[in-house]
Design an enzyme around this catalytic site. Structure first.
Site, PDB file in Angstrom:
ATOM      1  N   ARG A  11       0.866  -1.182   0.000  1.00 48.66           N
ATOM      2  CA  ARG A  11       0.000   0.000   0.000  1.00 48.66           C
ATOM      3  C   ARG A  11       0.896   1.224   0.000  1.00 48.66           C
ATOM      4  O   ARG A  11       1.405   1.628   1.027  1.00 48.66           O
ATOM      5  CB  ARG A  11      -0.866  -0.039   1.277  1.00 48.66           C
ATOM      6  CG  ARG A  11      -2.067   0.869   1.263  1.00 48.66           C
ATOM      7  CD  ARG A  11      -2.610   1.040   2.667  1.00 48.66           C
ATOM      8  NE  ARG A  11      -1.719   1.888   3.435  1.00 48.66           N
ATOM      9  CZ  ARG A  11      -1.503   1.767   4.743  1.00 48.66           C
ATOM     10  NH1 ARG A  11      -2.107   0.863   5.444  1.00 48.66           N
ATOM     11  NH2 ARG A  11      -0.669   2.582   5.354  1.00 48.66           N
ATOM     12  N   HIS A  41      -3.362   4.558   4.680  1.00 52.50           N
ATOM     13  CA  HIS A  41      -4.507   3.641   4.808  1.00 52.50           C
ATOM     14  C   HIS A  41      -5.771   4.310   4.264  1.00 52.50           C
ATOM     15  O   HIS A  41      -6.482   3.775   3.432  1.00 52.50           O
ATOM     16  CB  HIS A  41      -4.720   3.243   6.265  1.00 52.50           C
ATOM     17  CG  HIS A  41      -6.022   2.562   6.490  1.00 52.50           C
ATOM     18  ND1 HIS A  41      -6.299   1.312   5.979  1.00 52.50           N
ATOM     19  CD2 HIS A  41      -7.160   2.960   7.112  1.00 52.50           C
ATOM     20  CE1 HIS A  41      -7.535   0.971   6.305  1.00 52.50           C
ATOM     21  NE2 HIS A  41      -8.085   1.952   6.982  1.00 52.50           N
ATOM     22  N   TYR A  63       4.356   4.705  11.513  1.00 49.82           N
ATOM     23  CA  TYR A  63       4.603   3.276  11.723  1.00 49.82           C
ATOM     24  C   TYR A  63       5.443   2.597  10.640  1.00 49.82           C
ATOM     25  O   TYR A  63       5.607   1.394  10.649  1.00 49.82           O
ATOM     26  CB  TYR A  63       3.275   2.533  11.907  1.00 49.82           C
ATOM     27  CG  TYR A  63       2.246   2.785  10.811  1.00 49.82           C
ATOM     28  CD1 TYR A  63       2.307   2.100   9.608  1.00 49.82           C
ATOM     29  CD2 TYR A  63       1.238   3.731  10.991  1.00 49.82           C
ATOM     30  CE1 TYR A  63       1.384   2.330   8.606  1.00 49.82           C
ATOM     31  CE2 TYR A  63       0.302   3.974   9.995  1.00 49.82           C
ATOM     32  CZ  TYR A  63       0.372   3.273   8.807  1.00 49.82           C
ATOM     33  OH  TYR A  63      -0.547   3.515   7.823  1.00 49.82           O
TER      34      TYR A  63
HETATM   35  C1  LIG Z   1     -14.852  -5.499  11.385  1.00 47.31           C
HETATM   36  C2  LIG Z   1     -14.011  -4.274  11.222  1.00 47.31           C
HETATM   37  N1  LIG Z   1     -13.105  -3.978  12.174  1.00 47.31           N
HETATM   38  C3  LIG Z   1     -12.361  -2.857  12.063  1.00 47.31           C
HETATM   39  C4  LIG Z   1     -12.507  -2.025  11.001  1.00 47.31           C
HETATM   40  C5  LIG Z   1     -11.687  -0.750  10.895  1.00 47.31           C
HETATM   41  N2  LIG Z   1     -10.720  -0.908   9.801  1.00 47.31           N
HETATM   42  C6  LIG Z   1     -10.960  -0.399   8.588  1.00 47.31           C
HETATM   43  S1  LIG Z   1      -9.789  -0.828   7.487  1.00 47.31           S
HETATM   44  C7  LIG Z   1      -8.929  -1.682   8.645  1.00 47.31           C
HETATM   45  C8  LIG Z   1      -7.669  -2.380   8.266  1.00 47.31           C
HETATM   46  C9  LIG Z   1      -7.868  -3.316   7.125  1.00 47.31           C
HETATM   47  O1  LIG Z   1      -6.680  -3.921   6.803  1.00 47.31           O
HETATM   48  P1  LIG Z   1      -6.574  -4.950   5.616  1.00 47.31           P
HETATM   49  O2  LIG Z   1      -7.627  -5.990   5.743  1.00 47.31           O
HETATM   50  O3  LIG Z   1      -5.176  -5.412   5.537  1.00 47.31           O
HETATM   51  O4  LIG Z   1      -6.966  -4.121   4.322  1.00 47.31           O
HETATM   52  P2  LIG Z   1      -6.300  -2.793   3.741  1.00 47.31           P
HETATM   53  O5  LIG Z   1      -6.945  -1.645   4.442  1.00 47.31           O
HETATM   54  O6  LIG Z   1      -4.836  -2.879   3.978  1.00 47.31           O
HETATM   55  O7  LIG Z   1      -6.656  -2.807   2.301  1.00 47.31           O
HETATM   56  C10 LIG Z   1      -9.564  -1.612   9.879  1.00 47.31           C
HETATM   57  C11 LIG Z   1      -9.058  -2.235  11.115  1.00 47.31           C
HETATM   58  C12 LIG Z   1     -13.471  -2.371  10.036  1.00 47.31           C
HETATM   59  N3  LIG Z   1     -13.681  -1.614   8.952  1.00 47.31           N
HETATM   60  N4  LIG Z   1     -14.200  -3.497  10.169  1.00 47.31           N
END
Ligand SMILES: Cc1ncc(C[n+]2csc(CCOP(=O)(O)OP(=O)(O)O)c2C)c(N)n1
Lengths: 322, 362
Positions: B257, B261, B270
């Site tokens: 990425r 985020h 981080y």
């Molecule tokens: C069930 C849930 N818990 C927490 C969140 C908050 N949240 C949004 S994105 C994220 C991280 C997602 O990481 P990843 O699955 O690696 O996907 P990326 O964002 O890197 O594409 C979090 C913790 C959420 N959207 N849904």
């Protein structure tokens, strides 16, 4: 201190004082949480005591059950209350029941922190107020502060509670209110509401971010010659029936203000308390200023949904004229 | 290919190197020149849009947005293979796949500007809305897969999740259901090394995601997700596998990425610049472009000509979205139920009364 500082301060105090306190959740360690509530605590207390978890809310709550049964005092963070639902099974099936099931043998001294509520122009699932869901589960305490002082004192009490506490943080006012807050340890008791504004004609019960709206509404009402008493509920469960009833006995009228949907909500509970405890003193039916029974709209539509001082004033006038 | 790249062997499918040179001729997918140029243009368009959206956000013209920057080859490959009838069950970081499905940028803009209407995607067939609760969508994909088998349809489900999402129970349940049902679902994990601030090594003790497929009795493969050709090959083979009634596939697309985020995040908290620079060398557009230029299919000149055209088009759609108009009170209520219950009708009418009162007062 603002509310973020106050929560951070309470966590810091309890971590320093009690080695059994463990803090974990998504992004709470290195980053200090997406709202920076736990910022700096990992540096100070170490990665064994405050750390990033895998992305799994059921995992957070379930492991907390085990930690607590084994004698630790876990504090877990749900990144947003809207993402606490994967943990629902663990919370309703174990967190709230283990003590009763084991006939008191296994305590569940768990705090589940979660930012909640609308008004921050967020994506779906980031704006809801689900306190009624938690309040409905026997075995849980549910706490919501409305200012930095109470946030600190209530969190201290929550961490010291031998029973599980859902500690909901009104994120919309995380940084909106600054107060002088004592640096040293103090507690605000769970289960005690507070009359924060004395008045004669009508009682407003609110909590969290709605306190500010209630205060603004009280100021508007004053211009109309209506004297408003405001109760900050502070604890959703166990609810302080006495403070509510006493106020109604004085004013004869009550409105509850919540961000949450109206149906089966905290406002319904308070209307029931009014009927049960002060029926003969009522001069008008208990009223509810609450969210619609809909999903909280995305930012462009959120103004339709959020409670405002004017909406509260409208109901105040109608209730007083009833 | 799935045998050769069985995750137990700890191999990663790669076809071109960081300079765009073919290093695995045997598995090079057969794409003609036109297809290749289209794929690159799709990725370039997605990146141009993505970078512009981050800018719009800085100007306060759009709310929080999750950038796709650096992950374009994954959606880019799916975009070339996914058919009109196939299903797309998204997470929220695969814009190229949405556009391929027939979603417009304008609709995406409307969504991120804060209107539910932006989730309608009028011209996109078989495309569920963006799913914010991490990993929850994967089970929906398995359910759709069941329907496809049940009605003997010739369709495939493409679904996306991030590396963080593989920690949720729903991820494991979805693979398990799809495995038991032999559902034609392609699970694509975009392992971009982070879930917000949490590095991949904090999500799992396993050194990859693909290997988790084995425990569910389904095929899995780890792919260089920044290598368009490798992604294409993996998706192509997975589609064949799933269409043939052989059940689901788990593709782990290893990527990075490059952006934050979301626009509310600050990655300097981080991760290091050195790390970011190391991954820059693997940039998916850079690599595909190098291949195309070496094969005389593309030139810097063409790129310089086309990017401004893209920008103009993107801006045009953005401005259209900005003029989307009022969010009517009724829109809050309208779609809660197929037929609006009297109780919430009353709530809407009560609110209208209040609005009249308010107007009269001011
Ligand atoms: C069930 C849930 N818990 C927490 C969140 C908050 N949240 C949004 S994105 C994220 C991280 C997602 O990481 P990843 O699955 O690696 O996907 P990326 O964002 O890197 O594409 C979090 C913790 C959420 N959207 N849904």
């Amino acid at each position: 201190m603002n509310m973020v500082n106050a929560i951070n301060n309470a966590l810091d105090i309890k971590m320093a004082e009690d080695k059994s306190v463990i803090v974990y959740g998504e992004d709470v360690g290195v980053e200090g949480g997406v709202f920076r509530v736990t910022e700096g605590l990992q540096k100070k207390h170490g990665v064994e005591r405050i750390f990033d978890s895998p992305l799994a809310e059921s995992g957070l709550a379930g492991t907390a059950v085990g930690m607590a049964a084994a004698g630790l005092r876990p504090i877990i963070e749900m990144q947003f209350s809207g993402f606490s639902y994967p943990a629902f099974n663990q919370i309703i099936s174990h967190v709230s029941r283990m003590h009763n099931r084991s006939r008191g043998k296994y305590k569940q001294a768990i705090v589940i922190r979660m930012p909640y509520g609308g008004g921050i122009n967020a994506l779906e699932h980031h704006s809801e107020s689900a306190e009624a869901i938690w309040g409905h589960i026997p075995g849980l305490k549910v706490v919501i502060p409305s200012n930095p002082h109470d946030a600190k004192g209530l969190l201290i009490s929550s961490i010291e509670s031998e029973d599980p506490v859902i500690y909901m943080e009104p994120k919309r006012i995380y940084r909106a209110i600054k107060q002088e807050v004592e640096e040293s340890k103090f507690a605000v008791p769970i289960g005690k509401a507070k009359v924060i504004h004395k008045g004669e004609d009508i009682t407003l019960v609110a909590y969290g971010a709605m306190i500010r709206e209630a205060q603004k509404a009280a100021a508007l009402a004053k211009k109309e010659g209506i004297s408003v008493e405001i109760i900050d509920l502070r604890t959703i469960y166990p609810i302080d029936r006495e403070t509510i009833a006493e106020s109604i006995k004085k004013t004869g009228r009550i409105i509850t203000v919540t961000e949450a949907p109206k149906a089966f909500g905290v406002s319904a509970e308070i209307s029931a308390i009014a009927n049960e405890e002060a029926f003969l003193f009522l001069e008008a039916p208990p009223k509810r200023v609450a969210g619609f029974d809909t999903i909280v709209p995305l930012p462009k539509g959120e103004h339709h949904y959020l409670q405002t001082a004017e909406k509260i004033l409208y109901e105040i006038i109608r209730t007083v004229k009833y | 290919m799935f045998k050769e790249y069985n995750p137990i062997k700890k191999k990663r499918l790669q076809i071109i190197d960081n300079d765009g040179k073919v290093i695995n001729q045997k598995l090079m997918p057969k794409l003609d020149d036109k297809q290749l140029i289209k794929a690159y243009k799709d990725m370039l368009f997605a990146r141009t849009a993505d970078l512009m959206i981050v800018n719009y956000q800085r100007q306060g013209r759009i709310y929080t947005y999750p950038p796709n920057y650096g992950q374009e080859a994954i959606s880019g490959a799916v975009a070339q293979i996914m058919r009109d009838d196939d299903w797309l069950v998204p997470a929220f970081r695969e814009m190229g796949a949405y556009l391929a499905k027939g979603a417009s940028l304008k609709e995406l803009f409307i969504y991120f500007m804060g209107y539910e209407d932006g989730s309608l995607f009028k011209n996109a067939k078989n495309f569920l809305p963006i799913s914010v609760p991490i990993s929850s969508q994967l089970l929906h994909a398995s359910g759709i897969g069941y329907e496809i088998n049940y009605n003997n349809k010739d369709q495939i489900v493409y679904t996306f999740v991030g590396d963080g999402g593989t920690s949720e129970g729903d991820f494991h349940e979805a693979l398990n259901f799809a495995g038991v049902w032999k559902a034609p679902v392609i699970f694509i994990v975009q392992n971009n090394q982070y879930g917000i601030s949490t590095p991949f090594k904090m999500q799992t003790a396993s050194d990859g995601i693909a290997i988790k497929a084995l425990a569910y009795g389904i095929e899995g493969i780890q792919v260089d997700g920044n290598d368009f050709f490798a992604m294409y090959k993996a998706v192509e083979e997975s589609a064949k596998h799933a269409s043939g009634g052989n059940g689901p596939v788990l593709i782990e697309a290893v990527t990075y990425r490059k952006g934050a985020h979301t626009t509310s995040d600050d990655p300097t908290k981080y991760r290091t610049k050195e790390e970011e620079e190391k991954w820059d060398e693997t940039d998916p557009l850079k690599r595909l472009k190098a291949y195309l230029i070496a094969n005389k299919l593309w030139s810097e000149k063409e790129e310089e000509k086309i990017v401004p055209q893209y920008k103009k088009e993107i801006d045009r759609q953005f401005i259209e979205a900005e003029n989307y108009g009022e969010y009517a009170l009724e829109d809050v209520f309208k779609f809660m139920y197929t037929e609006m219950p009297q109780d919430i009708k009353n709530q809407m009418m009560e609110h209208e009364k209040f609005l009249k009162w308010k107007e009269a007062r001011s």
